[in-house]
Each structure stands twice: as C-alpha cells, then as structure tokens.
Scaffold this active site. Sequence first.
Site, PDB file in Angstrom:
ATOM      1  N   HIS A  20       5.097  -0.072   7.814  1.00 58.75           N
ATOM      2  CA  HIS A  20       6.357  -0.820   8.066  1.00 58.75           C
ATOM      3  C   HIS A  20       7.495  -0.342   7.146  1.00 58.75           C
ATOM      4  CE1 HIS A  20       6.175  -4.421   4.978  1.00 58.75           C
ATOM      5  NE2 HIS A  20       5.927  -3.276   4.412  1.00 58.75           N
ATOM      6  N   MET A  24       0.817  10.760   0.097  1.00 56.84           N
ATOM      7  CA  MET A  24       0.178  10.587   1.411  1.00 56.84           C
ATOM      8  C   MET A  24       0.811  11.466   2.494  1.00 56.84           C
ATOM      9  SD  MET A  24       1.568   6.782   2.201  1.00 56.84           S
ATOM     10  CE  MET A  24       3.312   6.392   2.165  1.00 56.84           C
TER      11      MET A  24
HETATM   12  C1  LIG Z   1       4.602  -1.972   0.281  1.00 54.62           C
HETATM   13  S1  LIG Z   1       3.654  -1.264  -0.959  1.00 54.62           S
HETATM   14  C2  LIG Z   1       2.059  -1.706  -0.371  1.00 54.62           C
HETATM   15  C3  LIG Z   1       1.028  -1.733  -1.456  1.00 54.62           C
HETATM   16  C4  LIG Z   1      -0.347  -2.202  -0.990  1.00 54.62           C
HETATM   17  N1  LIG Z   1      -0.869  -1.405   0.092  1.00 54.62           N
HETATM   18  C5  LIG Z   1      -0.273  -3.661  -0.610  1.00 54.62           C
HETATM   19  O1  LIG Z   1      -0.319  -4.000   0.566  1.00 54.62           O
HETATM   20  O2  LIG Z   1      -0.153  -4.486  -1.509  1.00 54.62           O
HETATM   21  C6  LIG Z   1       3.779   0.470  -0.601  1.00 54.62           C
HETATM   22  C7  LIG Z   1       2.971   1.339  -1.538  1.00 54.62           C
HETATM   23  O3  LIG Z   1       3.063   2.689  -1.075  1.00 54.62           O
HETATM   24  C8  LIG Z   1       3.151   3.529  -2.203  1.00 54.62           C
HETATM   25  N2  LIG Z   1       3.725   4.823  -1.793  1.00 54.62           N
HETATM   26  C9  LIG Z   1       5.014   5.082  -1.466  1.00 54.62           C
HETATM   27  N3  LIG Z   1       5.163   6.378  -1.145  1.00 54.62           N
HETATM   28  C10 LIG Z   1       3.928   6.962  -1.265  1.00 54.62           C
HETATM   29  C11 LIG Z   1       3.441   8.288  -1.065  1.00 54.62           C
HETATM   30  N4  LIG Z   1       4.256   9.272  -0.656  1.00 54.62           N
HETATM   31  N5  LIG Z   1       2.121   8.517  -1.287  1.00 54.62           N
HETATM   32  C12 LIG Z   1       1.294   7.536  -1.689  1.00 54.62           C
HETATM   33  N6  LIG Z   1       1.700   6.244  -1.896  1.00 54.62           N
HETATM   34  C13 LIG Z   1       2.998   5.959  -1.684  1.00 54.62           C
HETATM   35  C14 LIG Z   1       4.045   2.728  -3.131  1.00 54.62           C
HETATM   36  O4  LIG Z   1       3.989   3.194  -4.456  1.00 54.62           O
HETATM   37  C15 LIG Z   1       3.489   1.328  -2.955  1.00 54.62           C
HETATM   38  O5  LIG Z   1       2.435   1.053  -3.843  1.00 54.62           O
HETATM   39  C1  LIG Z   2       9.235   2.895   1.209  1.00 51.99           C
HETATM   40  O1  LIG Z   2       9.479   2.834  -0.126  1.00 51.99           O
HETATM   41  C2  LIG Z   2       9.533   1.609  -0.723  1.00 51.99           C
HETATM   42  C3  LIG Z   2       9.237   0.367  -0.150  1.00 51.99           C
HETATM   43  C4  LIG Z   2       9.364  -0.817  -0.871  1.00 51.99           C
HETATM   44  C5  LIG Z   2       9.090  -2.136  -0.332  1.00 51.99           C
HETATM   45  O2  LIG Z   2       9.829  -3.165  -0.771  1.00 51.99           O
HETATM   46  C6  LIG Z   2       9.588  -4.404  -0.328  1.00 51.99           C
HETATM   47  C7  LIG Z   2      10.375  -5.414  -0.825  1.00 51.99           C
HETATM   48  C8  LIG Z   2      10.191  -6.693  -0.403  1.00 51.99           C
HETATM   49  O3  LIG Z   2      10.998  -7.630  -0.901  1.00 51.99           O
HETATM   50  C9  LIG Z   2       9.247  -7.015   0.504  1.00 51.99           C
HETATM   51  C10 LIG Z   2       8.425  -6.041   1.003  1.00 51.99           C
HETATM   52  O4  LIG Z   2       7.480  -6.359   1.863  1.00 51.99           O
HETATM   53  C11 LIG Z   2       8.588  -4.713   0.586  1.00 51.99           C
HETATM   54  C12 LIG Z   2       7.782  -3.666   1.030  1.00 51.99           C
HETATM   55  O5  LIG Z   2       6.839  -3.852   1.816  1.00 51.99           O
HETATM   56  C13 LIG Z   2       8.055  -2.386   0.550  1.00 51.99           C
HETATM   57  O6  LIG Z   2       7.290  -1.384   0.924  1.00 51.99           O
HETATM   58  C14 LIG Z   2       9.745  -0.745  -2.172  1.00 51.99           C
HETATM   59  C15 LIG Z   2       9.999   0.497  -2.751  1.00 51.99           C
HETATM   60  O7  LIG Z   2      10.350   0.634  -4.060  1.00 51.99           O
HETATM   61  C16 LIG Z   2      10.017  -0.453  -4.862  1.00 51.99           C
HETATM   62  C17 LIG Z   2       9.916   1.671  -2.032  1.00 51.99           C
HETATM   63  O8  LIG Z   2      10.207   2.883  -2.605  1.00 51.99           O
END
Ligand SMILES: C[S@@+](CC[C@H](N)C(=O)[O-])C[C@H]1O[C@@H](n2cnc3c(N)ncnc32)[C@H](O)[C@@H]1O
Ligand SMILES: COc1cc(-c2oc3cc(O)cc(O)c3c(=O)c2O)cc(OC)c1O
Length: 356
Positions: free
Chosen positions: A259, A242
């Site tokens: 966030h 992204m």
């Molecule tokens: C906190 S999770 C949120 C996932 C989803 N949007 C949700 O709310 O359940 C952050 C997501 O961003 C993805 N992500 C992190 N770096 C990224 C990048 N450079 N480009 C695209 N996706 C990315 C991670 O693999 C992960 O699935």
């Molecule tokens: C930005 O890269 C990463 C983010 C996260 C991550 O991890 C957590 C963990 C958790 O206990 C609660 C949360 O809401 C989140 C997040 O929102 C979030 O983005 C995790 C990563 O690796 C697994 C990341 O590289």
Amino acid sequence: MEETNFGSQELLEAQAHVWHLLFSYLKSMCLKCSLELGIADALMNHGKPMELTDLAFALSIPPSKVEAFGRFMTTLVNLELFSKKQDISGTTKFVLTPMSHLLVKKETMNMTPFLRLILDPLMCDSSHTLGPWFKSPMETPFEFHFGKPLWEVVDEKPEFNNMFNEGMASDSALVGDVVMMTCRDVFKGLKSLVDVGGGTGTMARAIAHAFPGTKCTVLDLAHVIDTLKEDNSLVEYVGGDMFVSVPHAQAALLKWILHDWNDEECIKILQRCKEAIPSREDGGKIIIIDMVVGITTDKHPYAVETQLLFDLLMMSLVSGKERNESEWKKIILAAGFTDYKITPFLGLRSVIELYP
Ligand SMILES: C[S@@+](CC[C@H](N)C(=O)[O-])C[C@H]1O[C@@H](n2cnc3c(N)ncnc32)[C@H](O)[C@@H]1O
Ligand SMILES: COc1cc(-c2oc3cc(O)cc(O)c3c(=O)c2O)cc(OC)c1O
C-alpha cells in the site's frame, strides 16, 4: 444554471450531514485528549467501574473542570470509546469498551503508538494543503507542504523514526495475535518465511513463536536493521533492498508494504518475492496483509469509508494506494502469479495468498 428542487427538509438533513463531516476532526481530537489524559489507563488501573469524580481525581483534573470533563465523557460514550452503567444505588460509572481497551498502554495489544504517529502534526499538517497540491507538480501533499518527501524528514528526525517504528510494531502485535488465532492455516507447515519490510520484527517473532518449526527472517533497509535492539534469538535480521533481492524462503510475507507503492513498484517487489520462493508444487507462496477496498469483515457502515480514508492517507504521505480487488488482480497477474485467494480476516484488512 442547474435547477435545484431540493425540499427544505432535505436541505436541513443535508446541513446536518455537512456539520457531521465538518466536526469529524473533533473525533480525532477526542482520541488525542483521551490519550493525553490517560483515561483508559486510569479505568484499567482502577479495576472496576469508576464514578466521574473519582476518574477526574485519578487524572488530576481540578474540581473547576469536572463539569466540562463530564460533558467530554458523554461525547466519548456516544463515540463508543467508553461505556457507562448504573450501579444498584443508581450512580453512573464509566467502564472500558473494546475500543478503549486498545488504548491501555500497558496492554500488549495497544494501539496508542499508532495513534500517536497518525496524530503527529508531521502526519496531519499536509492534509490542510490537499486543494493546492492537486494543482501543483509535487508528488505528495506531504512533499508540497514540507518541501521534501516523508522519508527524508524521517531521516532527519530520529525521534520520528522511533515513533514510526513503534507505531508499526504496535499494529503487528495486534495483527500477529489475530492472524495466529484466525488464519493459522495460512502459516501452518511452512519450513521458512521471510517478512519483507518486516520493520522491527514483531510480526515475524509472533509467527516464529506460534510455529517453532518455521525459520523466520526479517528483511528491511540496512539503516532500520542496524538500529534494532530487538531480541534476535527467534528470528534472523537481514539488511537489504526488496527492489534488488529478497532472501530465499518457502513463503514471503508482505504486511503493509504494497500500500506504500505505486503499481509499477509493487510489480517489481512481487517479482523479487517470486524469485525468492519455490514453485507452487513445492509449497511456495506469497502472503500479503493489506486492505482490499470493498472487502471487510466489519459490517459497520463506516468500514469502507475508513478504507477510503486510509487510501487518502497513503496518497497524502507516500504516493501509496489502497486497492480494490480488480486493482490487486492487475498487479498480481502482471508480476507473473497465476492464482490468488483473498481471505478477509481483520475487520478492514485481508490476507491475500499468491501462488506462482
Ligand atoms: C509500513 S512499514 C511496515 C512494517 C511492517 N511490515 C509492519 O506491518 O509493521 C514499511 C516497511 O518497509 C520498509 N522498507 C521500505 N523500503 C524498503 C526497501 N526498499 N527494502 C526493504 N524494506 C523497505 C520500511 O523501512 C518499513 O519498515
Ligand atoms: C514508502 O515509504 C514510507 C512509508 C511510510 C509509511 O508511513 C505511514 C504513516 C502513517 O501515519 C500510517 C501508515 O500506515 C504509514 C505507512 O504504512 C507507511 O508505510 C513511512 C515512511 O517513512 C517513515 C516511508 O519512507
């Protein structure tokens, strides 16, 4: 030395307050134990209010521990995790509350994968080192404690990666449902939408299901997309970054993405999203689902406190940040958007619509 004129009554109240803070970790442990025992599942399976001894029996708790289990349940009732009522014969029986309903594993709206993620020692342990971290050069308490950033540890531990994906997907199942009920207008009439950092696609599938006319795409890192076993008949999955480019669509969704990142990184992500959507006149917009600290539909006094604790979690794990309205405004305008609208909808989180 500073003079203190606090009365003894005031100091006793302060002591109670300090105890409250001190013992708060036990609330997390009560949640953990409830999950391990499967109390909510047992009550759900029983289908009607349950006596303590029946509940203990269903959970294979031996008679020698029933008294202790009763005291544990009293605390859980006080925490509103469960409720109790008396039947006509005066026998006390336990029932589910809305909170424990979210702990029933077979329910679609089930928070247990997210709780398992947060309660994992990998997530909790670094909070013990907040003090020394403040005086260290390390970027996050996580890195200070484990010697490397979270994502590197996750890369090395596929079981943790699964736990992370399942935790996020369980949140999207709940949010997806509520958004479709309370904020339909935000998504109505969109020809296409890209869920940026959409993970396993739970949210995108909920949108595609509710709006069959909307073509939904999930963008996530190639290694996330490559391991997906999800049904992809409803949505298209694209592996990419992204920070480099976002697939074109009428709207870009960012749920629980910004966030994770500092202001500079958020501005870059928003700029890539802006390049991916048409002008405002042609219906282009960005939809952010995240917290706006200080804005909540939850009137409970602990609402803002929970938002602030979430901010500490994001600071501890990934140098992320929960923002208040003026902090959001700053990055939104810096990324070149002219207007925004905040709709609080899901207790602690809001929908923020951005217009180019
Ligand atoms: C906190 S999770 C949120 C996932 C989803 N949007 C949700 O709310 O359940 C952050 C997501 O961003 C993805 N992500 C992190 N770096 C990224 C990048 N450079 N480009 C695209 N996706 C990315 C991670 O693999 C992960 O699935
Ligand atoms: C930005 O890269 C990463 C983010 C996260 C991550 O991890 C957590 C963990 C958790 O206990 C609660 C949360 O809401 C989140 C997040 O929102 C979030 O983005 C995790 C990563 O690796 C697994 C990341 O590289």
